[in-house]
Design an enzyme around this catalytic site. Structure first.
Site, PDB file in Angstrom:
ATOM      1  N   LYS A 165     130.242  49.655  54.338  1.00 42.56           N
ATOM      2  CA  LYS A 165     131.655  49.361  54.038  1.00 42.56           C
ATOM      3  C   LYS A 165     132.381  48.699  55.219  1.00 42.56           C
ATOM      4  O   LYS A 165     133.271  47.875  55.009  1.00 42.56           O
ATOM      5  CB  LYS A 165     132.384  50.635  53.603  1.00 42.56           C
ATOM      6  CG  LYS A 165     131.934  51.119  52.230  1.00 42.56           C
ATOM      7  CD  LYS A 165     132.703  52.338  51.764  1.00 42.56           C
ATOM      8  CE  LYS A 165     132.088  52.891  50.491  1.00 42.56           C
ATOM      9  NZ  LYS A 165     132.744  54.077  49.986  1.00 42.56           N
TER      10      LYS A 165
ATOM     11  N   ASN B 138     136.921  68.173  61.175  1.00 42.14           N
ATOM     12  CA  ASN B 138     135.615  67.505  61.198  1.00 42.14           C
ATOM     13  C   ASN B 138     134.683  68.175  62.201  1.00 42.14           C
ATOM     14  O   ASN B 138     135.125  68.762  63.185  1.00 42.14           O
ATOM     15  CB  ASN B 138     135.800  66.026  61.562  1.00 42.14           C
ATOM     16  CG  ASN B 138     134.539  65.224  61.336  1.00 42.14           C
ATOM     17  OD1 ASN B 138     133.878  65.384  60.307  1.00 42.14           O
ATOM     18  ND2 ASN B 138     134.169  64.381  62.283  1.00 42.14           N
ATOM     19  N   ARG B 139     133.368  68.069  61.904  1.00 45.68           N
ATOM     20  CA  ARG B 139     132.343  68.628  62.803  1.00 45.68           C
ATOM     21  C   ARG B 139     132.549  68.093  64.219  1.00 45.68           C
ATOM     22  O   ARG B 139     132.582  68.839  65.175  1.00 45.68           O
ATOM     23  CB  ARG B 139     130.970  68.230  62.241  1.00 45.68           C
ATOM     24  CG  ARG B 139     129.794  68.754  62.992  1.00 45.68           C
ATOM     25  CD  ARG B 139     128.524  68.432  62.249  1.00 45.68           C
ATOM     26  NE  ARG B 139     128.323  66.982  62.082  1.00 45.68           N
ATOM     27  CZ  ARG B 139     127.317  66.434  61.420  1.00 45.68           C
ATOM     28  NH1 ARG B 139     126.411  67.213  60.846  1.00 45.68           N
ATOM     29  NH2 ARG B 139     127.199  65.130  61.325  1.00 45.68           N
TER      30      ARG B 139
ATOM     31  N   MET C  55     134.255  65.288  47.058  1.00 47.03           N
ATOM     32  CA  MET C  55     134.055  63.869  46.703  1.00 47.03           C
ATOM     33  C   MET C  55     132.642  63.638  46.163  1.00 47.03           C
ATOM     34  O   MET C  55     132.389  62.651  45.493  1.00 47.03           O
ATOM     35  CB  MET C  55     134.296  62.980  47.916  1.00 47.03           C
ATOM     36  CG  MET C  55     135.747  62.861  48.313  1.00 47.03           C
ATOM     37  SD  MET C  55     135.933  61.477  49.440  1.00 47.03           S
ATOM     38  CE  MET C  55     137.436  61.941  50.263  1.00 47.03           C
TER      39      MET C  55
ATOM     40  N   TYR D   3     129.386  64.534  43.747  1.00 45.99           N
ATOM     41  CA  TYR D   3     129.206  65.091  42.409  1.00 45.99           C
ATOM     42  C   TYR D   3     127.710  65.234  42.171  1.00 45.99           C
ATOM     43  O   TYR D   3     126.903  64.542  42.801  1.00 45.99           O
ATOM     44  CB  TYR D   3     129.827  64.155  41.351  1.00 45.99           C
ATOM     45  CG  TYR D   3     129.205  62.788  41.387  1.00 45.99           C
ATOM     46  CD1 TYR D   3     129.717  61.801  42.206  1.00 45.99           C
ATOM     47  CD2 TYR D   3     128.055  62.498  40.645  1.00 45.99           C
ATOM     48  CE1 TYR D   3     129.116  60.557  42.296  1.00 45.99           C
ATOM     49  CE2 TYR D   3     127.458  61.270  40.726  1.00 45.99           C
ATOM     50  CZ  TYR D   3     127.984  60.304  41.555  1.00 45.99           C
ATOM     51  OH  TYR D   3     127.366  59.084  41.653  1.00 45.99           O
TER      52      TYR D   3
HETATM   53  P1  NDP Z   1     130.189  59.008  56.531  1.00 46.45           P
HETATM   54  O1  NDP Z   1     128.750  59.001  56.916  1.00 46.45           O
HETATM   55  O2  NDP Z   1     131.077  57.904  56.957  1.00 46.45           O
HETATM   56  O3  NDP Z   1     130.860  60.376  57.107  1.00 46.45           O
HETATM   57  C1  NDP Z   1     130.216  61.609  56.940  1.00 46.45           C
HETATM   58  C2  NDP Z   1     131.155  62.731  57.357  1.00 46.45           C
HETATM   59  O4  NDP Z   1     130.546  63.974  57.015  1.00 46.45           O
HETATM   60  C3  NDP Z   1     131.449  62.800  58.858  1.00 46.45           C
HETATM   61  O5  NDP Z   1     132.764  63.233  59.042  1.00 46.45           O
HETATM   62  C4  NDP Z   1     130.434  63.856  59.348  1.00 46.45           C
HETATM   63  O6  NDP Z   1     130.846  64.541  60.519  1.00 46.45           O
HETATM   64  C5  NDP Z   1     130.439  64.810  58.186  1.00 46.45           C
HETATM   65  N1  NDP Z   1     129.205  65.603  58.053  1.00 46.45           N
HETATM   66  C6  NDP Z   1     127.961  65.137  57.789  1.00 46.45           C
HETATM   67  N2  NDP Z   1     127.085  66.176  57.698  1.00 46.45           N
HETATM   68  C7  NDP Z   1     127.811  67.312  57.901  1.00 46.45           C
HETATM   69  C8  NDP Z   1     127.471  68.688  57.938  1.00 46.45           C
HETATM   70  N3  NDP Z   1     126.224  69.121  57.726  1.00 46.45           N
HETATM   71  N4  NDP Z   1     128.470  69.580  58.170  1.00 46.45           N
HETATM   72  C9  NDP Z   1     129.737  69.171  58.379  1.00 46.45           C
HETATM   73  N5  NDP Z   1     130.117  67.867  58.365  1.00 46.45           N
HETATM   74  C10 NDP Z   1     129.153  66.955  58.131  1.00 46.45           C
HETATM   75  O7  NDP Z   1     130.189  59.198  54.943  1.00 46.45           O
HETATM   76  P2  NDP Z   1     131.311  58.747  53.894  1.00 46.45           P
HETATM   77  O8  NDP Z   1     132.630  59.091  54.487  1.00 46.45           O
HETATM   78  O9  NDP Z   1     131.063  57.364  53.454  1.00 46.45           O
HETATM   79  O10 NDP Z   1     131.003  59.699  52.635  1.00 46.45           O
HETATM   80  C11 NDP Z   1     131.290  61.084  52.644  1.00 46.45           C
HETATM   81  C12 NDP Z   1     131.024  61.701  51.272  1.00 46.45           C
HETATM   82  O11 NDP Z   1     131.934  61.176  50.299  1.00 46.45           O
HETATM   83  C13 NDP Z   1     129.624  61.443  50.714  1.00 46.45           C
HETATM   84  O12 NDP Z   1     129.158  62.641  50.127  1.00 46.45           O
HETATM   85  C14 NDP Z   1     129.837  60.381  49.645  1.00 46.45           C
HETATM   86  O13 NDP Z   1     128.864  60.487  48.633  1.00 46.45           O
HETATM   87  C15 NDP Z   1     131.221  60.768  49.143  1.00 46.45           C
HETATM   88  N6  NDP Z   1     131.951  59.636  48.507  1.00 46.45           N
HETATM   89  C16 NDP Z   1     132.273  59.749  47.184  1.00 46.45           C
HETATM   90  C17 NDP Z   1     132.963  58.734  46.541  1.00 46.45           C
HETATM   91  C18 NDP Z   1     133.288  58.887  45.097  1.00 46.45           C
HETATM   92  O14 NDP Z   1     133.734  57.898  44.498  1.00 46.45           O
HETATM   93  N7  NDP Z   1     133.142  60.052  44.508  1.00 46.45           N
HETATM   94  C19 NDP Z   1     133.380  57.511  47.251  1.00 46.45           C
HETATM   95  C20 NDP Z   1     133.004  57.497  48.662  1.00 46.45           C
HETATM   96  C21 NDP Z   1     132.296  58.542  49.242  1.00 46.45           C
HETATM   97  P3  NDP Z   1     130.620  63.915  61.993  1.00 46.45           P
HETATM   98  O15 NDP Z   1     131.754  62.945  62.219  1.00 46.45           O
HETATM   99  O16 NDP Z   1     130.679  65.094  62.882  1.00 46.45           O
HETATM  100  O17 NDP Z   1     129.273  63.237  61.965  1.00 46.45           O
END
Ligand code: NDP
Length: 273
Positions: free
Chosen positions: A66, A151-152, A214, A216
């Site tokens: 993105k 956030n983590r 977010m 599903y």
């Molecule tokens: P990114 O990779 O950009 O961000 C991931 C985030 O999740 C970061 O903040 C990361 O923390 C955190 N994270 C990852 N693993 C863990 C864990 N085990 N415990 C705690 N925090 C964790 O992903 P996106 O933002 O693009 O997507 C996030 C979610 O949203 C996904 O599940 C995606 O499928 C969903 N999504 C759904 C949409 C929909 O239309 N329904 C649209 C867009 C996204 P850190 O910064 O510490 O690494």
């Protein structure tokens, strides 16, 4: 002749976008071909250009591209600029590329459809990645009393909160700084993908709280199961997915499809495997 569109991602095989857009096309009578296209991790822009050369008019963009999609656009919408990320690319007649971000409006429309109030409420958003960045502006536009980002990596949430402070009362940090109860908790982390739960305090929810993931899946995510056991109403991200797709369809076709029947179709397909 049908116009060609696709979703570009890596991985992308699992994407429900082709099914959603074909359903919109059938419903609105717009001839449209929509496929899932795997872009190499080091070749996103080349994949988009090749798709355009083969007659493509637009693409949805999913993980992890993105931000790269944002960078290749000639112009972007205001909401995409605020998000710093593009999930919808359109090729204009003049060959110029326009980028938009429909994730935020997708979440908002779903929250409204599910009658989740935001004005005056205390809202917690988990995560600080691309998806969260895309939803903060529309959430803040609904005037919640306070929005907290956890956030983590706490510093990422702090930086994100600072970027959006002009739009409302926003703060950010690690999970350890969470205090008080919330009316709405939105899980925008990818933890659910791995079946993991962020480290959340037991006393997170107000009595009528809503928990929104977010992500599903056929079965409730770990976060939604956890929230349900603590009395929250739960909603998964399927509605957001269909709503963000509907907004992309509108950008390309200038027609707004009905989302409820497509959501029902997708839910049925998901449950039946
Ligand atoms: P990114 O990779 O950009 O961000 C991931 C985030 O999740 C970061 O903040 C990361 O923390 C955190 N994270 C990852 N693993 C863990 C864990 N085990 N415990 C705690 N925090 C964790 O992903 P996106 O933002 O693009 O997507 C996030 C979610 O949203 C996904 O599940 C995606 O499928 C969903 N999504 C759904 C949409 C929909 O239309 N329904 C649209 C867009 C996204 P850190 O910064 O510490 O690494």
């Amino acid at each position: 002749m049908s116009s060609r569109y696709c979703v570009l991602g890596n991985p992308v095989k699992h994407s429900k976008s082709p099914m959603i857009h074909q359903a919109f096309a059938a419903q609105t009578g717009k001839p449209l071909a929509y496929t899932a296209e795997l872009a190499p991790l080091d070749g996103f822009e080349a994949a988009w250009r090749a798709f355009c050369e083969s007659g493509g008019r637009g693409a949805n963009v999913t993980v992890p591209f993105k931000q790269q999609a944002f960078a290749l656009c000639d112009t972007q919408s205001l909401r995409a600029r605020r998000a710093g990320a593009v999930n919808t690319l359109s090729l204009g007649q003049n060959g110029r590329v326009f980028g938009d971000n429909t994730d935020g409006i997708g979440l908002l429309r779903d929250l409204k459809a599910c009658e989740v109030p935001l004005a005056g409420k205390r809202v917690l958003v988990l995560g600080a990645g691309g998806a969260v960045r895309g939803v903060l502006e529309p959430l803040l536009n609904e005037a919640p009393r306070e929005l907290v980002i956890a956030n983590r990596t706490g510093a990422r949430a702090e930086a994100l909160a600072a970027d959006f402070r002009d739009l409302g009362t926003v703060s950010g940090g690690g999970y350890e700084v969470l205090s008080g109860r919330f009316d709405l908790v939105i899980n925008g982390t990818s933890a659910s993908l791995a079946g993991e739960l962020p480290p959340l305090p037991e006393t997170l929810f107000e009595p009528d709280a809503v928990a929104y993931d977010m992500m599903y899946a056929a079965a409730p995510t770990v976060f939604l199961q956890w929230a349900q056991m603590r009395g929250a109403r739960t909603i998964d991200g399927l509605g957001m997915l269909v709503e963000q797709a509907a907004e992309a369809f509108f950008i390309w076709q200038n027609v707004r499809p009905e989302t409820a029947p497509v959501q029902a179709l997708l839910r049925k397909t998901l449950i039946e495997g």
